[in-house]
Each structure stands twice: as C-alpha cells, then as structure tokens.
Enzyme design. Structure first.
Site, PDB file in Angstrom:
ATOM      1  N   ASP A 154       1.273  -0.982  -0.120  1.00  0.00           N
ATOM      2  CA  ASP A 154       0.007   0.022   0.462  1.00  0.00           C
ATOM      3  C   ASP A 154       0.716   1.090   0.137  1.00  0.00           C
ATOM      4  O   ASP A 154       2.138   1.028   0.729  1.00  0.00           O
ATOM      5  CB  ASP A 154      -0.597   0.031   1.445  1.00  0.00           C
ATOM      6  CG  ASP A 154      -1.804  -0.712   0.704  1.00  0.00           C
ATOM      7  OD1 ASP A 154      -2.823  -1.231  -0.241  1.00  0.00           O
ATOM      8  OD2 ASP A 154      -2.612  -1.588   1.820  1.00  0.00           O
ATOM      9  N   ASP A 190      -6.871  -1.346  -5.048  1.00  0.00           N
ATOM     10  CA  ASP A 190      -8.352  -0.405  -4.324  1.00  0.00           C
ATOM     11  C   ASP A 190      -8.857  -0.143  -5.054  1.00  0.00           C
ATOM     12  O   ASP A 190     -10.195  -0.144  -4.504  1.00  0.00           O
ATOM     13  CB  ASP A 190      -7.852  -0.576  -2.777  1.00  0.00           C
ATOM     14  CG  ASP A 190      -7.056  -1.348  -2.259  1.00  0.00           C
ATOM     15  OD1 ASP A 190      -6.925  -2.904  -2.131  1.00  0.00           O
ATOM     16  OD2 ASP A 190      -6.145  -1.100  -1.413  1.00  0.00           O
TER      17      ASP A 190
END
Length: 166
Positions: free
Chosen positions: A121, A135
């Site tokens: 991330d 995402d």
C-alpha cells in the site's frame, strides 16, 4: 436470464483484468522502490508512503497466517472470475467494465500477496486507510456496477411504461 447480448464480453473481461492487474503490480513495484528509504512524498490531499497490509480490506484478518489470507483471497477471486465468465454474454457494458475493474484489482492484490508479505500500500491520507491502485480499481468497479444497475432499472421502467401506454 434473458437472451445473450450480441458479442461475448469474455475477451474484454480477461484482457482488461490482466492489463489492470499488470499496471497495478508495476506501480506497486515502482512505489516500493522509490519509497525504500522511508521517505514520504506529499501530494496535497494524499501522500505516498511505503507500507504493507498483511490482512484484507482495512487490515481485517492481519493476525491470521498469510497462507489463510492468500487461500481465502484466491477462493473469492476464483468465484468472481467464474461468475463473470459464465455471465459475460449477458452483461451490460457497465457490468462488464465493473467486472474488469473489480477482477483486475483483486487479481493485482492476490498476486502481490503471494510472497507472504501482504499487499503493498502506498496511497495515504489522514482521513482514510492507506491503500493502492488495485483498491481504487475495486472500489470504482463497485461504483460503476451500482450506477449501471440503477440506470438499467430506470431504462427498464421507462420501457415498461412506454409499452403499457401503447
């Protein structure tokens, strides 16, 4: 189920999903490399920083063994792909593109998690969880699907009303 829509959407689903997963994985690798020294790059509302998520959305299940998360993610991904490919001839354009986005994002995160280190991330805000492009794809796919369903329902309602007036 209704009649199939002319032209199968299977190639679009497969090629689009693989392409988006590839883009996601490349960007994750670049972000991981650029942010290796621990620096944070501010971009206004969002900033780039390097972290991993060993769980799923919002770090749920992060205490579970990585293989459990990988197997669970793989089962969900396989189910998504199976349903999308079976239903492909009947999907509207919006539903097909939603499928591409959701499957592409899920595939990118699944492949990323296979090394046992979790998902990379790199997009951080102070008001939401840290996330990645996959995402964004998944979220956008759900939004496109919901909007497509609403528009399709309105279209069908208008068609029914017109037919009843004849």
């Amino acid at each position: 189920m209704g009649p199939p829509i002319s032209g199968s959407r299977r190639p679009q689903l497969v090629i689009g999903s693989v392409l988006l997963a590839g883009i996601d994985l490349i960007i994750k690798a670049v972000a991981w490399s650029i942010l290796a020294d621990g620096r944070v790059i501010p971009l206004g509302v969002i900033e780039l920083w390097r972290t991993t998520n060993p769980g799923v959305a919002f770090s749920l299940g992060e205490a579970l063994p990585s293989w459990v998360i990988s197997v669970g993610s793989g089962v969900v991904l396989a189910a998504l792909i199976s349903v999308a490919l079976v239903r492909a001839p009947y999907l509207s354009a919006a539903a097909s593109w939603a499928g591409v986005l959701v499957i592409g994002g899920a595939l990118g995160n699944f492949i990323d998690r296979l090394d046992g280190n979790g998902v990379v991330d790199y997009l951080h805000s102070n008001w939401f969880a840290t996330f990645n492009l996959a995402d964004v794809f998944i979220t956008a796919g759900v939004v496109v699907f919901c909007l497509g369903m609403l528009l399709e329902r309105r279209h069908r309602a208008a068609d029914t009303k017109t037919a009843a007036e004849r």
